[in-house]
Design an enzyme around this catalytic site. Sequence first.
Site, PDB file in Angstrom:
ATOM      1  CB  SER A 112     -16.348  13.276  -8.590  1.00 16.09           C
ATOM      2  OG  SER A 112     -16.680  12.095  -9.295  1.00 16.09           O
ATOM      3  CE1 TYR A 135     -21.767   8.129  -9.362  1.00 13.48           C
ATOM      4  CE2 TYR A 135     -19.370   7.995  -9.384  1.00 13.48           C
ATOM      5  CZ  TYR A 135     -20.545   8.631  -9.747  1.00 13.48           C
ATOM      6  OH  TYR A 135     -20.477   9.772 -10.499  1.00 13.48           O
ATOM      7  CB  THR A 161     -24.166   9.243  -6.599  1.00 19.36           C
ATOM      8  OG1 THR A 161     -23.552  10.503  -6.317  1.00 19.36           O
ATOM      9  CG2 THR A 161     -25.039   9.387  -7.833  1.00 19.36           C
ATOM     10  NE  ARG A 170     -24.520  10.342 -18.559  1.00 23.11           N
ATOM     11  CZ  ARG A 170     -23.774  10.194 -17.464  1.00 23.11           C
ATOM     12  NH1 ARG A 170     -22.461  10.385 -17.525  1.00 23.11           N
ATOM     13  NH2 ARG A 170     -24.336   9.848 -16.316  1.00 23.11           N
ATOM     14  CE  LYS A 256     -25.513  15.098  -6.932  1.00 19.47           C
ATOM     15  NZ  LYS A 256     -25.869  14.462  -8.211  1.00 19.47           N
ATOM     16  CG  HIS A 280     -26.560  11.876 -12.360  1.00 18.86           C
ATOM     17  ND1 HIS A 280     -26.159  11.074 -11.322  1.00 18.86           N
ATOM     18  CD2 HIS A 280     -25.431  12.127 -13.080  1.00 18.86           C
ATOM     19  CE1 HIS A 280     -24.862  10.841 -11.412  1.00 18.86           C
ATOM     20  NE2 HIS A 280     -24.401  11.477 -12.475  1.00 18.86           N
ATOM     21  NE  ARG A 283     -23.492  14.029 -16.610  1.00 21.77           N
ATOM     22  CZ  ARG A 283     -22.677  14.155 -17.655  1.00 21.77           C
ATOM     23  NH1 ARG A 283     -22.892  15.104 -18.553  1.00 21.77           N
ATOM     24  NH2 ARG A 283     -21.650  13.349 -17.815  1.00 21.77           N
TER      25      ARG A 283
END
Length: 362
Positions: A112, A135, A161, A170, A256, A280, A283
């Site tokens: 990540s 990202y 992503t 969240r 993604k 995701h 999320r």
Amino acid sequence: MVNTSSFVPVTAEDYHRLAARRLPRFLLDYIDGGAGREESLADNEADFRLYRLQQRVMRDVGDVDTRTALCGRDVAMPLALAPIGMAGMMARRGEAQAARAAAAAGVPFTLSTVGICPLEEVNAAAGAPCWFQLYMLRDRGLVEALLQRARAGGCATLMFTVDLPVVGMRHRDTRSGMLGGAPLAKARQLLARPRWLYDVGLRGKPHRFGHLVEAVADPNDLDSYKAFVDSQFDPGVTWKDIEWLRSRWPGQLIIKGVMCVADAAAAADCGAEAVVVSNHGGRQLDGVASPVSVLAAIAAAVGSRVEVLMDGGVRSGADVVKALALGADGVLIGRPWVWALAARGERGLADYLETLRREIAV
């Protein structure tokens, strides 16, 4: 109630029980939680039960081979480890441990952007380049710098992503104090997990996002990192930005976060080699469909143009086979690999991956 001090973990659920005993509550909630009322989070796993395998008998199954290829790489089974932010907080130097376990199992590990361990450490641990996740940030100069760093590290596959223009709601993170503003609550949770505090909290330092050290004012303050990352997500990003990215990345490009045929086709039009059907992990936006429920339509529409992967709710080898039967070329697993890592480190993840391989073969 299972006595987790005396049983041998096998399934994803087993490792989750152990991880719950080892992680501070705010970290467990960060991994386990979803957006809103967590309806999509629940559907991701539950919807696999809507599909049943067709059992045939008296076929020669004496030489089953789970090997295949994903994004130009030979793999031991049709599976890769999904990118998980802050995985290095779940076990000591967690991304490096996970990359070693993935390499030993013959499957790709995806690092990540907001991993704790930097790319160089992870690749050195695995002995081979990982897949790198990124990202679209407002600072395009930083994006280009990260692309150059990935190329310099030997990474040939970029997972981009696209379903995080803004951060999802969240609520578990707010309740547990993950989002800041509750230092006493966090302190109590940390003191309740002395093993984690010593092994990860002390021995696992530095706890900073390994790829953003130079971009953040205080690299030793995770709240500072969070403020920076939140400010960098770009709600104005469009497919034109993916065309810009494609022009700057010469390797394999995986998009993604697509959940409909039109977006999967747009990713293919931009020159992607693969797409990941994903919400995701539930999320980002609650109330959306589960990936497995839209997988077949997307695979039928674009499967001849790009490789189709999926993630969300995969817990067993049977789930992997169902995804393949619905048209996927492979799957990603996220939460289960982190649970296994948090529960028993590299050894736990290695054992879980071997269980998945055996389940797929059966």
